[in-house]
Design an enzyme around this catalytic site. Structure first.
Site, short mmCIF file in Angstrom:
data_model
loop_
_atom_site.label_atom_id
_atom_site.label_comp_id
_atom_site.label_asym_id
_atom_site.label_seq_id
_atom_site.Cartn_x
_atom_site.Cartn_y
_atom_site.Cartn_z
N GLU A 240 0.79 -1.24 0.00
CA GLU A 240 0.00 0.00 0.00
C GLU A 240 0.82 1.28 0.00
O GLU A 240 0.50 2.24 0.74
CB GLU A 240 -0.96 -0.02 1.19
CG GLU A 240 -1.88 -1.23 1.19
CD GLU A 240 -2.74 -1.37 2.45
OE1 GLU A 240 -2.70 -0.48 3.29
OE2 GLU A 240 -3.45 -2.39 2.57
N GLU A 351 -6.12 -10.82 -1.39
CA GLU A 351 -6.99 -10.63 -0.21
C GLU A 351 -8.46 -10.54 -0.65
O GLU A 351 -9.19 -9.64 -0.24
CB GLU A 351 -6.60 -9.34 0.52
CG GLU A 351 -5.14 -9.31 0.93
CD GLU A 351 -4.72 -8.05 1.69
OE1 GLU A 351 -5.61 -7.32 2.17
OE2 GLU A 351 -3.51 -7.80 1.79
O1 9MR Z 1 -7.30 -8.67 8.45
C1 9MR Z 1 -6.52 -7.69 9.10
C2 9MR Z 1 -7.29 -7.19 10.32
O2 9MR Z 1 -7.44 -8.23 11.25
C3 9MR Z 1 -6.53 -6.03 10.95
O3 9MR Z 1 -7.32 -5.48 11.99
C4 9MR Z 1 -6.25 -4.97 9.89
C5 9MR Z 1 -5.47 -3.84 10.51
O4 9MR Z 1 -4.77 -3.10 9.56
O5 9MR Z 1 -5.52 -5.56 8.82
C6 9MR Z 1 -6.26 -6.53 8.16
O6 9MR Z 1 -5.60 -6.97 7.00
C7 9MR Z 1 -5.29 -5.98 6.03
C8 9MR Z 1 -4.09 -6.46 5.28
O7 9MR Z 1 -3.05 -6.74 6.15
C9 9MR Z 1 -3.66 -5.43 4.24
N1 9MR Z 1 -4.72 -5.09 3.37
C10 9MR Z 1 -5.97 -4.68 4.01
C11 9MR Z 1 -6.40 -5.77 5.00
C12 9MR Z 1 -7.74 -5.41 5.60
O8 9MR Z 1 -7.64 -4.27 6.37
#
Ligand code: 9MR
Length: 437
Positions: A240, A351
């Site tokens: 990102e 994802e």
């Molecule tokens: O699934 C993840 C969630 O449990 C966390 O709270 C969150 C915090 O940033 O991150 C989520 O995963 C993210 C991933 O690492 C990067 N892309 C976006 C995903 C959804 O937020």
């Protein structure tokens, strides 16, 4: 185990009865069972046209004269999509896509303590991603850093992800390493002199931060590759980093990125340089981002990855794919994949989930169609050589555990909280019961 067996037999009984009823042409209470046309006559179905009944000309199609065999009965179009996933007879998702790409799931460590989930994971997925457990805020050990006092070399602790890596190694499941360098889930103190978490902490120099970055990447890779050899096949090296309109001419994320603020835009190239230096030769290095189908974002990503590609340090682009039920359009999705593929890099949907704000039967079926169309598209892109898609990862196993459930349930995944399959599951399998349009 007995209960499972009973449930399975009960379901099977119901579906056989239903299909048998359909084959006999019964739609209501089933007593007019004698409405089969005579041998060799054509069927005539009345249709309603502009308010009046129209009887079409008989077609030449002969009616089958022999009773269907049991195998044919079982081939009837599926109408029940909610099947216990603990049922061993379900077709495996990853086996269905062996010739195309691996199928992954994002998990949290605690889910692996649930034996039923573990069975489902092993049946359907051959790739896994740690939802959080391998991110910098989990691995960085602030106390260790302060005690060691080594400004250029942070201290790490891997207890958060050890169990998940071991699980993958024990079960022949490969893992995507997620994620090395990210503006989020990376503590501010990592960028401060003395690893200070005080308000008046001073940011370290660019040189010190690059040393910290290199030592961080080196230690993560060395630890994982030494203790769990062969498990990780792809690393999300940078996550990102692109956010057009945030103050950088090349569309880099600026405002909330300590990496950008401390090191400058070249932090991305440096991350890939270090990752290549320490990765195993067969581990693929990815740039990963969301909303990749937005035109400005897509263009900025392509510009960025082409620069890193020229340095020989990147192998793929990760399209996160947190999508809605109708947005982005499939056309926009396809355009992005095709444009990314023109770089020659691998593509992974890292994802995938479908944000749904209702659990009505109609919406869950639409979700099934959404999944079916995406996988149909990906198969087609692969078949025609248009894109080298190498993995699709679903961002979670059961609906109740999704990150999207912040202001209410979102039903984005393939399994219910009770580990029943949803239409989305059957959509991925291209089941005939799920409409493609
Ligand atoms: O699934 C993840 C969630 O449990 C966390 O709270 C969150 C915090 O940033 O991150 C989520 O995963 C993210 C991933 O690492 C990067 N892309 C976006 C995903 C959804 O937020």
């Amino acid at each position: 185990m007995k209960r499972r067996e009973d449930k399975r037999l009960a379901k099977k009984g119901v579906s056989l009865l239903l299909t048998a009823a359909l084959m006999m042409g019964l739609t209501g209470c089933g007593k007019e069972g004698n409405n089969q046309p005579e041998e060799g006559t054509a069927t005539i179905t009345p249709t309603i046209e502009a308010g009046k009944e129209v009887t079409p000309e008989p077609t030449a199609e002969p009616t089958p004269t022999t009773a269907p065999t049991p195998t044919e009965v079982e081939k009837e179009v599926r109408t029940d999509f909610y099947i216990s996933a603990i049922d061993e007879e379900l077709p495996s998702l990853y086996e269905a896509y062996t010739d195309y790409f691996s199928i992954g799931v994002a998990l949290t460590a605690s889910e692996l303590f649930n034996e039923l989930k573990v069975d489902v994971i092993k049946d359907h997925f051959n790739s896994m991603t740690c939802g959080n457990e391998m991110k910098p805020d989990y691995l960085l050990d602030r106390e260790g850093c302060v005690v060691a006092g080594t400004e250029e070399c942070p201290v790490l602790n891997f207890k958060s992800c050890d169990g998940m890596l071991q699980f993958c190694m024990d079960n022949g499941i490969k893992m995507r390493g997620h994620t090395l360098v990210w503006h989020s889930q990376t503590p501010d103190w990592f960028f401060m002199e003395g690893y200070s978490n005080k308000k008046d902490a001073v940011m370290v120099s660019k040189e010190v931060m690059l040393a910290r970055m290199e030592n961080y990447i080196r230690q993560v890779m060395e630890y994982v590759n030494t203790n769990y050899p062969g498990v990780i096949y792809a690393w999300d090296v940078v996550n990102e980093a692109i956010l057009p309109g945030d103050g950088d001419a090349d569309g880099m994320r600026v405002q909330d990125s300590m990496w950008y603020q401390c090191v400058g835009p070249e932090f991305v190239e440096k991350a890939f340089e270090y990752a290549r230096k320490y990765a195993e030769p067969d581990q693929k290095l990815f740039y990963n981002d969301f909303n990749t189908y937005e035109v400005a974002k897509r263009q900025a990503i392509i510009k960025l990855v082409e620069k890193i590609q020229a340095q020989g340090n990147i192998d793929g682009i990760g399209m996160q794919s947190h999508i809605g039920i109708s947005s982005p359009t499939l056309d926009d999705f396809e355009t992005t994949i095709r444009k990314f593929a023109e770089t020659g890099l691998e593509i992974q949907l890292t994802e995938l989930d479908v944000n749904l704000d209702s659990s009505s039967e109609a919406d869950l079926m639409k979700e099934g169609t959404r999944y079916k169309r995406i996988f149909f598209l990906l198969k087609n892109l692969k078949d025609t050589g248009a894109a080298n898609v190498t993995n699709v990862t679903i961002w979670g196993l059961t609906d109740d555990k999704s990150w999207l459930n912040k202001d209410g349930l979102r039903y984005p995944l393939l399994f219910t909280q009770l580990l029943e399959t949803k239409p989305a599951f059957w959509g991925i399998l291209q089941d005939e019961g799920i409409p493609l349009y």
